[in-house]
Design a protein around this motif. Structure first.
Motif, mmCIF file in Angstrom:
data_model
loop_
_atom_site.group_PDB
_atom_site.id
_atom_site.type_symbol
_atom_site.label_atom_id
_atom_site.label_comp_id
_atom_site.label_asym_id
_atom_site.label_seq_id
_atom_site.Cartn_x
_atom_site.Cartn_y
_atom_site.Cartn_z
ATOM 1 N N SER A 631 0.861 -1.179 0.000
ATOM 2 C CA SER A 631 0.000 0.000 0.000
ATOM 3 C C SER A 631 0.896 1.227 0.000
ATOM 4 O O SER A 631 1.964 1.202 0.589
ATOM 5 C CB SER A 631 -0.876 0.065 1.248
ATOM 6 O OG SER A 631 -1.116 -1.206 1.746
ATOM 7 N N PHE A 632 0.426 2.263 -0.667
ATOM 8 C CA PHE A 632 1.238 3.480 -0.667
ATOM 9 C C PHE A 632 0.358 4.711 -0.778
ATOM 10 O O PHE A 632 -0.784 4.640 -1.243
ATOM 11 C CB PHE A 632 2.271 3.432 -1.800
ATOM 12 C CG PHE A 632 1.671 3.529 -3.176
ATOM 13 C CD1 PHE A 632 1.056 2.414 -3.763
ATOM 14 C CD2 PHE A 632 1.706 4.720 -3.885
ATOM 15 C CE1 PHE A 632 0.494 2.503 -5.032
ATOM 16 C CE2 PHE A 632 1.147 4.814 -5.147
ATOM 17 C CZ PHE A 632 0.539 3.696 -5.732
ATOM 18 N N LEU A 633 0.918 5.815 -0.317
ATOM 19 C CA LEU A 633 0.225 7.095 -0.435
ATOM 20 C C LEU A 633 0.583 7.650 -1.805
ATOM 21 O O LEU A 633 1.737 7.909 -2.107
ATOM 22 C CB LEU A 633 0.709 8.023 0.692
ATOM 23 C CG LEU A 633 0.049 9.385 0.775
ATOM 24 C CD1 LEU A 633 -1.472 9.244 0.937
ATOM 25 C CD2 LEU A 633 0.624 10.180 1.940
ATOM 26 N N ALA A 634 -0.461 7.790 -2.655
ATOM 27 C CA ALA A 634 -0.193 8.066 -4.059
ATOM 28 C C ALA A 634 -0.132 9.551 -4.394
ATOM 29 O O ALA A 634 0.483 9.936 -5.376
ATOM 30 C CB ALA A 634 -1.262 7.394 -4.931
ATOM 31 N N ASN A 635 -0.761 10.374 -3.580
ATOM 32 C CA ASN A 635 -0.776 11.799 -3.949
ATOM 33 C C ASN A 635 0.084 12.670 -3.036
ATOM 34 O O ASN A 635 -0.167 13.843 -2.860
ATOM 35 C CB ASN A 635 -2.219 12.317 -3.989
ATOM 36 C CG ASN A 635 -2.889 12.244 -2.620
ATOM 37 O OD1 ASN A 635 -2.450 11.471 -1.761
ATOM 38 N ND2 ASN A 635 -3.920 13.041 -2.416
ATOM 39 N N LEU A 636 1.113 12.057 -2.461
ATOM 40 C CA LEU A 636 2.060 12.848 -1.673
ATOM 41 C C LEU A 636 2.921 13.644 -2.643
ATOM 42 O O LEU A 636 3.369 13.127 -3.663
ATOM 43 C CB LEU A 636 2.944 11.896 -0.854
ATOM 44 C CG LEU A 636 3.922 12.513 0.139
ATOM 45 C CD1 LEU A 636 3.183 13.235 1.253
ATOM 46 C CD2 LEU A 636 4.839 11.449 0.721
ATOM 47 N N ALA A 637 3.127 14.914 -2.299
ATOM 48 C CA ALA A 637 3.938 15.750 -3.185
ATOM 49 C C ALA A 637 5.304 15.103 -3.361
ATOM 50 O O ALA A 637 5.903 14.660 -2.386
ATOM 51 C CB ALA A 637 4.088 17.144 -2.582
ATOM 52 N N PRO A 638 5.794 15.039 -4.604
ATOM 53 C CA PRO A 638 7.111 14.428 -4.836
ATOM 54 C C PRO A 638 8.171 15.154 -4.023
ATOM 55 O O PRO A 638 8.074 16.359 -3.799
ATOM 56 C CB PRO A 638 7.350 14.640 -6.338
ATOM 57 C CG PRO A 638 6.007 14.889 -6.912
ATOM 58 C CD PRO A 638 5.177 15.527 -5.844
ATOM 59 N N ARG A 639 9.138 14.380 -3.579
ATOM 60 C CA ARG A 639 10.188 14.993 -2.773
ATOM 61 C C ARG A 639 11.529 14.458 -3.239
ATOM 62 O O ARG A 639 11.679 13.256 -3.469
ATOM 63 C CB ARG A 639 9.960 14.622 -1.313
ATOM 64 C CG ARG A 639 10.970 15.249 -0.398
ATOM 65 C CD ARG A 639 10.448 15.225 1.000
ATOM 66 N NE ARG A 639 11.465 15.747 1.888
ATOM 67 C CZ ARG A 639 11.311 15.776 3.188
ATOM 68 N NH1 ARG A 639 10.226 15.311 3.746
ATOM 69 N NH2 ARG A 639 12.262 16.272 3.939
ATOM 70 N N LYS A 640 12.458 15.371 -3.386
ATOM 71 C CA LYS A 640 13.768 14.966 -3.883
ATOM 72 C C LYS A 640 14.616 14.452 -2.723
ATOM 73 O O LYS A 640 14.750 15.113 -1.698
ATOM 74 C CB LYS A 640 14.453 16.160 -4.556
ATOM 75 C CG LYS A 640 15.637 15.740 -5.391
ATOM 76 C CD LYS A 640 16.050 16.829 -6.377
ATOM 77 C CE LYS A 640 15.584 16.506 -7.761
ATOM 78 N NZ LYS A 640 15.884 17.277 -8.867
#
Length: 676
Positions: A631-640
């Motif tokens: 399971s994963f959080l799909a709409n988390l803001a991308p982070r470098k």
RNA sequence: GGCGGGGUAGCUCAGAUGGUUAGAGCGUUGGAUUCAUAACCCAAAGGUCGGCAGUUCGAUUCUGCUCCCCGCUACCA
């Protein structure tokens, strides 16, 4: 090497917020004690100074937790620690404490001199201040949400949930631990010692001691290489040595400023000549410490001394590494330790056995491991079988055949010349080992006396020759009893209680180091008092009990660790609905270069594949998790992170021991399925 | 990732500024012995000194790279 007239030996000041364990003993107190006893046997001028460090933030926190005053806490532990040391025969000349008024005065004088001579740099910084409690907050006194793992309960210096090192102003939603109020930033003035200015002098100092142990030099040189930075010598706190300046209420000296001065202030309570021991050119200073104190004793305190002027710098800092317990790091908070006060209850009268076992596997050059099995072996195969047995043989033979009187030397067996030769070498070798802080080697050498004794008896066979030539047998036993005396002297620094028993049995009063190998030490005709068995065997069940005890404390600590995190603040459905949690499948996984914890995962989310970086490398091999549904959080803001965009976050459950588990659907579900 | 420490007999550890057979204690095996807490004494077996390459007449010891363990530190969950 310079000639010294006297030696000032210090053992690290122990922090008075808990009892002491074998790690403390093995780390510095035992080696220091052995060294000091050795110098005393040589009739050298030596003082042995230590005490408790009673200032600093952790003590105030402990006091608050227990509803006591800091003074009550340190009074309690001072007594308990001192008593443990006394019972283990750690022979301090003075065991002081830094809450003593004399210590306050001397530290303040030290500070004032530096202040008046302009050795400090004053700097004003912004610190959190609790308005309702009217004081500045130490890092440990501020709690808030960790900026990194978002969990509440992180301290101002560190989040214990995720291990991140923090500074207080990084905390989200900071709260004062004193009042629960939100603290405000306020300017505060502190005094810094510009260590950078002393770097050249310190470098020269360190380079003048190539003989120091590699672990000490290594760490010190690493600090010098990084470049020293100014360090605050004062703190905003109510518990400590007050700064002796006007308008500094609520400020105290930094513990690592006043603690080493404690050695000096404690000396001043021991002798009116205290300044000689610290300032005279022919005084040698030796600091026994654990490796965690290297920087303070090799750089910061020397810098303070240089700034002050007049003090001698340490000639040696024989820092030990750490003693592990059954393969794991000793930990007070996890109760993974052998506590001295508990040992005394479980093994009454066996202080020497622990002293022996700890010295024999002392962490002199690298971390060492204390195991109960090893403790048992050291007792049964060395103390009982070699030393105890030899002493017993000598006494029993004399009791039986010579009415407990030392027989006269008469006809020799021909083995005696070799015996003398073997013994004569021992004091010099012991000197060399001890003078070079090689206590493990020294202990083996001292035990050699008993080994030689056993061998001599086996070869001379007095129990046989007594039948036809009693005088000759008497000679052998005279030699044997001299060896017992030699052993009692050579072993005194290591196992003083046993040495004392032997001296009593032999009627030996004065024992100088020089008497080792003197074969006329115990006069013929003297009546001996058989001391009985010096050591007894320790059976398996006793050892097993100790091992069980450790296992038990470990599992109970693990249970305690399962403290369930409090439920977070209530949120509205809308907040929940914002999160897009989905099922995906790991299609590729690889270790991130240059990172211990991160795995780079390629996850099929049903629409496309995305890259997610996850800090799970310590628990999962990349190959093993390919194909797993997660399971994963799909709409988390991308982070470098480390140069790569992480698009989402894998959901993991954390077990009590910190291990992680994937959140997987309980039946096969298609990739991209939403979780609600 | 950076820095430091360490990887040597079954176990716990020494050691070598490069040089003939690499050591100790414990453990194991065999022998001897009985004064002694089935202890002591003698002997033996057991190591390609983490891996690879280089320097050298010669390296386990020096250099470089590499793997593993521990600590500090950074990054990070």
């Amino acid at each position: 090497m310079a000639e010294f007239s006297r030696t000032t030996v210090t053992a690290a000041l122990i922090y008075a917020n808990g009892p002491i364990h074998i790690g403390h003993l093995a780390g510095c107190y035992l080696p220091a004690d052995i060294y000091v006893r050795f110098l005393r046997l040589q009739k050298k001028d030596v003082i042995f100074v230590s005490g408790t460090d009673e200032h600093g933030v952790p003590i105030t926190i402990k006091a608050q937790k227990e509803g006591k005053t800091p003074q009550e806490v340190v009074d309690y532990y001072y007594k308990e620690i001192k008593s443990s040391f006394d019972q283990f025969g750690i022979s301090f000349d003075i065991y002081g404490r830094t809450s003593d008024p004399v210590h306050h005065k001397i530290s303040q004088d030290f500070f004032l001199k530096l202040y008046e001579e302009g050795k400090f740099v004053e700097e004003t910084t912004m610190q959190y201040f609790d308005e309702s409690a009217n004081q500045f907050l130490a890092d440990r006194y501020i709690v808030g949400d960790c900026p990194s793992c978002k969990q509440p309960g992180a301290y101002g210096d560190q989040c214990e949930k995720c291990g991140t090192t923090l500074s207080p102003n990084e905390l989200v939603n900071p709260k004062s631990m004193l009042s629960g109020a939100s603290p405000v930033l306020k300017p505060t003035k502190n005094w810094f010692l510009p260590l950078d200015q002393w770097q050249p002098a310190l470098t020269e100092y360190i380079h003048s001691h190539p003989e120091w142990k590699p672990n000490v030099l290594g760490q010190v040189k690493s600090w010098l290489q990084d470049g020293l930075k100014p360090r605050a010598m004062t703190r905003d706190l109510n518990w400590g040595v007050p700064i002796p300046l006007l308008g500094t209420e609520g400020k105290v000296l930094y513990v690592w400023f006043d603690a080493p001065i404690g050695y000096v202030s404690m000396t001043s309570q021991l002798t009116p000549d205290w300044e000689t021991y610290w300032k005279a050119k022919d005084s040698r200073i030796v600091h026994f410490i654990g490796k965690d104190n290297i920087v303070f004793h090799c750089l910061i305190f020397p810098a303070m001394c240089l700034a002050h002027g007049g003090y001698q710098l340490a000639d040696q800092v024989p820092a030990n590494e750490f003693m592990n317990l059954e393969g794991e790091k000793i930990s007070t908070s996890r109760n993974w330790a052998v506590w001295l006060h508990e040992y005394l209850v479980d093994f009454p009268g066996k202080q020497d056995v622990l002293r022996y076992a700890l010295t024999a596997s002392s962490p002199e050059t690298k971390d060492a491991d204390f195991t109960w099995a090893d403790f048992q072996t050291k007792n049964n195969s060395e103390l009982v079988a070699i030393l105890g047995n030899f002493v017993n043989r000598a006494f029993v033979l004399i009791d039986k055949n010579f009415e407990s009187k030392v027989p006269v030397k008469a006809e020799e067996t021909g083995l005696e010349d070799e015996l003398r030769k073997a013994l004569v070498e021992i004091p010099a070798k012991l000197d060399a080992a001890l003078a070079n802080y090689k206590f493990r080697d020294a202990l083996v050498l001292a035990m050699e006396v008993a080994r030689i004794g056993n061998k001599y008896l086996a070869e001379a066979e007095p129990w046989k020759i007594i039948k036809e030539n009693p005088a000759k047998a008497g000679t052998v036993l005279n030699y044997a009893i001299q060896l017992v005396a030699h052993a009692s002297i050579a072993l005194e620094p290591f196992i003083p209680f046993t040495a004392e028993r032997l001296r009593k049995a032999l009627g030996l009063e004065d024992c100088s180091w020089l008497e080792i190998a003197n074969f006329d030490l115990i006069p013929a005709g003297k009546t001996l008092q058989n001391p009985g068995l010096l050591f007894e065997k320790i059976e398996d069940d006793v050892i097993q009990k100790q091992i069980d005890k450790l296992a038990q404390s470990k599992s109970s600590m693990e249970l305690a660790k399962k403290e369930i995190a409090p439920i977070k603040e209530t949120i509205e459905f809308d907040d929940f609905a914002k999160m897009d949690i989905r099922v995906g499948q790991i299609v590729e996984a690889s270790k991130m270069e240059k990172s211990k914890k991160l795995l780079k995962l390629t996850v099929d989310d049903g629409i496309r594949t995305r890259t997610i970086l996850s800090g799970i490398a310590e628990f999962f091999e990349p190959e093993a998790i390919v194909g797993k549904k997660i399971s994963f959080l799909a709409n988390l803001a991308p982070r470098k992170m480390m140069g790569i965009d992480s698009e989402g976050m894998i959901l993991m459950a954390e077990d009590a021991d910190g291990s992680l588990a994937f959140m997987q659907p309980s039946k096969e579900v298609w990739n991209g399925a939403t979780i609600r």
